[in-house]
Design a protein around this motif. Structure first.
Motif, PDB file in Angstrom:
ATOM      1  N   LEU A 276     -10.595  -7.645 -13.186  1.00 22.64           N
ATOM      2  CA  LEU A 276      -9.268  -7.632 -12.598  1.00 22.64           C
ATOM      3  C   LEU A 276      -9.306  -7.057 -11.189  1.00 22.64           C
ATOM      4  CD1 LEU A 276      -6.175  -8.001 -12.965  1.00 22.64           C
ATOM      5  CD2 LEU A 276      -6.134  -5.699 -13.953  1.00 22.64           C
ATOM      6  N   ALA A 277      -8.652  -7.756 -10.264  1.00 25.31           N
ATOM      7  CA  ALA A 277      -8.550  -7.309  -8.872  1.00 25.31           C
ATOM      8  C   ALA A 277      -7.108  -6.957  -8.556  1.00 25.31           C
ATOM      9  CB  ALA A 277      -9.043  -8.401  -7.924  1.00 25.31           C
ATOM     10  N   CYS A 278      -6.934  -5.985  -7.697  1.00 25.36           N
ATOM     11  CA  CYS A 278      -5.600  -5.604  -7.226  1.00 25.36           C
ATOM     12  C   CYS A 278      -5.453  -6.072  -5.779  1.00 25.36           C
ATOM     13  CB  CYS A 278      -5.419  -4.092  -7.299  1.00 25.36           C
ATOM     14  SG  CYS A 278      -3.817  -3.514  -6.665  1.00 25.36           S
ATOM     15  N   GLN A 279      -4.374  -6.809  -5.516  1.00 23.80           N
ATOM     16  CA  GLN A 279      -4.115  -7.228  -4.137  1.00 23.80           C
ATOM     17  C   GLN A 279      -3.125  -6.280  -3.480  1.00 23.80           C
ATOM     18  OE1 GLN A 279      -1.688 -10.715  -2.717  1.00 23.80           O
ATOM     19  NE2 GLN A 279      -3.687 -11.421  -1.965  1.00 23.80           N
ATOM     20  N   LEU A 280      -3.496  -5.767  -2.323  1.00 23.16           N
ATOM     21  CA  LEU A 280      -2.652  -4.869  -1.552  1.00 23.16           C
ATOM     22  C   LEU A 280      -2.077  -5.584  -0.339  1.00 23.16           C
ATOM     23  CD1 LEU A 280      -4.846  -1.622  -1.504  1.00 23.16           C
ATOM     24  CD2 LEU A 280      -2.864  -2.101  -2.966  1.00 23.16           C
ATOM     25  N   GLY A 281      -0.876  -5.194   0.023  1.00 27.83           N
ATOM     26  CA  GLY A 281      -0.281  -5.631   1.271  1.00 27.83           C
ATOM     27  C   GLY A 281      -0.114  -4.430   2.193  1.00 27.83           C
ATOM     28  N   GLY A 282      -0.554  -4.568   3.414  1.00 27.82           N
ATOM     29  CA  GLY A 282      -0.435  -3.468   4.358  1.00 27.82           C
ATOM     30  C   GLY A 282      -1.192  -3.781   5.627  1.00 27.82           C
TER      31      GLY A 282
ATOM     32  N   PRO B 138      -4.857   0.991   8.439  1.00 24.61           N
ATOM     33  CA  PRO B 138      -6.171   1.233   7.829  1.00 24.61           C
ATOM     34  C   PRO B 138      -6.236   2.513   6.993  1.00 24.61           C
ATOM     35  CG  PRO B 138      -6.441   0.480  10.088  1.00 24.61           C
ATOM     36  CD  PRO B 138      -4.981   0.730   9.890  1.00 24.61           C
ATOM     37  N   VAL B 139      -5.627   3.583   7.467  1.00 23.93           N
ATOM     38  CA  VAL B 139      -5.656   4.853   6.730  1.00 23.93           C
ATOM     39  C   VAL B 139      -4.887   4.718   5.423  1.00 23.93           C
ATOM     40  CG1 VAL B 139      -4.979   7.276   6.778  1.00 23.93           C
ATOM     41  CG2 VAL B 139      -5.937   6.209   8.835  1.00 23.93           C
ATOM     42  N   GLU B 140      -3.727   4.104   5.500  1.00 22.21           N
ATOM     43  CA  GLU B 140      -2.902   3.919   4.306  1.00 22.21           C
ATOM     44  C   GLU B 140      -3.578   2.995   3.298  1.00 22.21           C
ATOM     45  OE1 GLU B 140       1.687   3.585   4.361  1.00 22.21           O
ATOM     46  OE2 GLU B 140       0.943   1.521   4.272  1.00 22.21           O
ATOM     47  N   LEU B 141      -4.166   1.909   3.772  1.00 18.32           N
ATOM     48  CA  LEU B 141      -4.860   0.986   2.880  1.00 18.32           C
ATOM     49  C   LEU B 141      -6.071   1.650   2.235  1.00 18.32           C
ATOM     50  CD1 LEU B 141      -4.646  -2.355   4.866  1.00 18.32           C
ATOM     51  CD2 LEU B 141      -3.862  -2.013   2.520  1.00 18.32           C
ATOM     52  N   ALA B 142      -6.773   2.493   2.975  1.00 19.39           N
ATOM     53  CA  ALA B 142      -7.921   3.196   2.405  1.00 19.39           C
ATOM     54  C   ALA B 142      -7.483   4.128   1.284  1.00 19.39           C
ATOM     55  CB  ALA B 142      -8.649   3.981   3.493  1.00 19.39           C
ATOM     56  N   GLU B 143      -6.376   4.847   1.495  1.00 16.10           N
ATOM     57  CA  GLU B 143      -5.880   5.740   0.448  1.00 16.10           C
ATOM     58  C   GLU B 143      -5.424   4.944  -0.773  1.00 16.10           C
ATOM     59  OE1 GLU B 143      -2.533   9.242  -0.314  1.00 16.10           O
ATOM     60  OE2 GLU B 143      -2.847   8.458   1.716  1.00 16.10           O
ATOM     61  N   ALA B 144      -4.709   3.837  -0.528  1.00 17.27           N
ATOM     62  CA  ALA B 144      -4.269   2.997  -1.638  1.00 17.27           C
ATOM     63  C   ALA B 144      -5.457   2.416  -2.392  1.00 17.27           C
ATOM     64  CB  ALA B 144      -3.366   1.875  -1.119  1.00 17.27           C
ATOM     65  N   ALA B 145      -6.493   2.026  -1.663  1.00 16.93           N
ATOM     66  CA  ALA B 145      -7.689   1.470  -2.306  1.00 16.93           C
ATOM     67  C   ALA B 145      -8.357   2.502  -3.205  1.00 16.93           C
ATOM     68  CB  ALA B 145      -8.664   0.964  -1.250  1.00 16.93           C
TER      69      ALA B 145
ATOM     70  N   SER C 178       0.823  -1.209   0.000  1.00 18.61           N
ATOM     71  CA  SER C 178       0.000   0.000   0.000  1.00 18.61           C
ATOM     72  C   SER C 178       0.859   1.261   0.000  1.00 18.61           C
ATOM     73  CB  SER C 178      -0.945  -0.005   1.202  1.00 18.61           C
ATOM     74  OG  SER C 178      -0.230  -0.169   2.420  1.00 18.61           O
ATOM     75  N   ALA C 179       1.975   1.240   0.711  1.00 19.34           N
ATOM     76  CA  ALA C 179       2.852   2.415   0.733  1.00 19.34           C
ATOM     77  C   ALA C 179       3.447   2.682  -0.647  1.00 19.34           C
ATOM     78  CB  ALA C 179       3.972   2.212   1.753  1.00 19.34           C
ATOM     79  N   ALA C 180       3.767   1.617  -1.383  1.00 16.39           N
ATOM     80  CA  ALA C 180       4.312   1.794  -2.726  1.00 16.39           C
ATOM     81  C   ALA C 180       3.278   2.407  -3.656  1.00 16.39           C
ATOM     82  CB  ALA C 180       4.782   0.445  -3.270  1.00 16.39           C
TER      83      ALA C 180
ATOM     84  N   ILE D 131       0.964   4.476  -2.850  1.00 20.68           N
ATOM     85  CA  ILE D 131       0.798   5.884  -2.495  1.00 20.68           C
ATOM     86  C   ILE D 131       1.993   6.722  -2.927  1.00 20.68           C
ATOM     87  CG2 ILE D 131       0.557   7.504  -0.556  1.00 20.68           C
ATOM     88  CD1 ILE D 131      -0.983   5.206   0.896  1.00 20.68           C
ATOM     89  N   HIS D 132       3.189   6.182  -2.725  1.00 23.91           N
ATOM     90  CA  HIS D 132       4.397   6.983  -2.917  1.00 23.91           C
ATOM     91  C   HIS D 132       5.209   6.607  -4.161  1.00 23.91           C
ATOM     92  CE1 HIS D 132       3.644   8.566   1.068  1.00 23.91           C
ATOM     93  NE2 HIS D 132       3.658   7.340   1.571  1.00 23.91           N
ATOM     94  N   GLY D 133       4.904   5.480  -4.790  1.00 19.70           N
ATOM     95  CA  GLY D 133       5.741   5.002  -5.881  1.00 19.70           C
ATOM     96  C   GLY D 133       5.217   5.366  -7.261  1.00 19.70           C
ATOM     97  N   ASP D 134       5.774   4.701  -8.257  1.00 18.61           N
ATOM     98  CA  ASP D 134       5.397   4.895  -9.671  1.00 18.61           C
ATOM     99  C   ASP D 134       4.095   4.144  -9.924  1.00 18.61           C
ATOM    100  OD1 ASP D 134       5.075   4.811 -12.433  1.00 18.61           O
ATOM    101  OD2 ASP D 134       7.204   4.525 -12.839  1.00 18.61           O
ATOM    102  N   ARG D 135       3.001   4.836  -9.867  1.00 20.64           N
ATOM    103  CA  ARG D 135       1.698   4.170  -9.916  1.00 20.64           C
ATOM    104  C   ARG D 135       1.446   3.491 -11.258  1.00 20.64           C
ATOM    105  NH1 ARG D 135      -1.791   8.963  -6.857  1.00 20.64           N
ATOM    106  NH2 ARG D 135      -0.641   8.809  -4.868  1.00 20.64           N
ATOM    107  N   GLU D 136       1.838   4.122 -12.330  1.00 19.09           N
ATOM    108  CA  GLU D 136       1.600   3.508 -13.630  1.00 19.09           C
ATOM    109  C   GLU D 136       2.369   2.193 -13.751  1.00 19.09           C
ATOM    110  OE1 GLU D 136      -0.076   2.608 -17.000  1.00 19.09           O
ATOM    111  OE2 GLU D 136      -0.641   4.400 -15.865  1.00 19.09           O
ATOM    112  N   ARG D 137       3.595   2.170 -13.268  1.00 18.13           N
ATOM    113  CA  ARG D 137       4.385   0.937 -13.321  1.00 18.13           C
ATOM    114  C   ARG D 137       3.779  -0.136 -12.419  1.00 18.13           C
ATOM    115  NH1 ARG D 137       8.185  -1.382 -10.245  1.00 18.13           N
ATOM    116  NH2 ARG D 137       8.317   0.416  -8.844  1.00 18.13           N
TER     117      ARG D 137
END
Length: 360
Positions: free
Chosen positions: A72-78, A81-88, A51-53, A55-61
């Motif tokens: 298609l589903a995206c699996q997040l690791g984290g 809760p606040v960070e996962l919500a933003e990543a979601a 999830s941190a990646a 938020i802060h990383g190269d999103r297109e990549r």
């Protein structure tokens, strides 16, 4: 991009009946595009993305994909809760059909980040993460977990996680029917040790009949999938779908309500994938980055070893292109030109004996 207003639909739920598991270093965008030449409707997953990646990383990549990959589903690791919500929210904005939380990976790297299978010990936190994500997005939020970790008793351990995510209104729970050992076993060893316990997942479904529960772990073909689907709502294929991808080729008509399947035979699947491969190579993508996902297509067939050798050895050479694929196909074709699902060496690549017969 404005957030989507998607909600759960019958087609989304049907797609969950058969899915391909998120697998690190395997289910990248090239793999997913190839799987679409075999199945239009199975739900596909990304590799796990922190999830941190996101938020802060190269999103297109990290998150980029093509429309052909839906559903298609995206699996997040984290575990925040606040960070996962933003990543979601970011995942939803990219156009994904579902977002999933990893509560099952046993690797040391994942544990050090306080996510993956170690979260089986913190069911309350998992529930908080689901609740935060549900408040943030309108696409389905799902969880993939184990039946327990280390010395946990799988009965209360799995129930605790399930009850926590149900309270948070989770849309589906996928259960890898095996404990994760966080110490003493490598992630590779943990794919086979300790033994699978499908009955534990069946009992969970009996206890929570209104929750969509899918099963994962050691399922090798669609006959096994059908057996499980008599007891649970969904089946997630992992290594079987990667090492023998033809296993997906009849899933659409058998389980997902489709009128036909994308590929009549393996050669048709290759031809359907050819335009994607050609386009990626023209962009400078190395041949082996894409072709490595095709190695298992002819699994169990005469010539399969030669097919794999061509794609493995020749695709890594500088400047390798479509000619590698053509040469690999001829390795299969030359084994038995009279067999109905193999190529005639004198025919254009991708033309099957059925096509030739219709032309006579």
């Amino acid at each position: 991009m404005e957030r989507s207003e998607k909600t759960k639909t019958t087609s989304q739920l049907r797609a969950r009946r058969v899915t391909v598991a998120p697998m690190m270093e395997w289910t990248d965008r090239f793999c997913r595009a190839f799987h679409r030449s075999l199945s239009r409707d199975t739900l596909l997953y990304t590799e796990m993305v922190a999830s941190a990646a996101v938020i802060h990383g190269d999103r297109e990549r990290l998150l980029g994909f093509r429309d052909l990959e839906h559903p298609l589903a995206c699996q997040l690791g984290g575990s925040d809760p606040v960070e996962l919500a933003e990543a979601a929210r970011i995942v939803e904005d990219f156009g994904y059909d579902e977002v999933n939380i990893n509560v099952g990976c046993p690797s040391d790297r994942v544990q050090s980040g306080r996510f993956g299978a170690c979260l089986m010990r913190e069911p309350g936190l998992v529930g908080e993460c689901v609740a935060a994500m549900k408040d943030a997005v309108s696409i389905p939020v799902t969880v993939k977990c184990r039946i327990g970790v280390d010395d946990q008793d799988p009965e209360p351990a799995l129930d605790a996680v399930a009850d926590a995510v149900v309270a948070a209104d989770v849309d589906a729970l996928w259960v890898h029917a095996r404990k994760a050992w966080l110490k003493g076993l490598s992630p590779k060893e943990n794919r086979d040790i300790p033994p699978l316990d499908y009955d534990r997942v069946y009992r969970l479904k009996q206890r929570l009949p209104d929750l969509f529960i899918g099963i994962n772990g050691g399922i090798t073909d669609l006959d096994e999938a059908e057996t499980h689907l008599a007891r649970v709502d969904g089946v997630m294929l992992g290594r079987a779908a990667y090492h023998d991808p033809w296993v997906l080729a009849r899933a659409d008509t058998r389980f997902l309500g489709a009128q036909d399947d994308p590929a009549a035979d393996r050669f048709a699947a290759v031809e359907a994938f050819r335009p994607f491969l050609h386009e990626e190579l023209s962009k400078g993508v190395r041949a082996n980055q894409v072709m490595r996902h095709m190695l298992g297509l002819f699994h169990g067939m005469p010539g399969a070893r030669a097919w794999r050798r061509r794609l493995t050895v020749d695709a890594v050479k500088p400047g390798a292109g479509m000619e590698v694929l053509d040469a690999a196909l001829r390795e299969i074709a030359c084994v038995d030109v009279e067999t109905s699902d193999r190529l005639d060496k004198s025919a254009p690549l991708g033309q099957t004996s059925a096509t030739r017969a219709a032309a006579r």
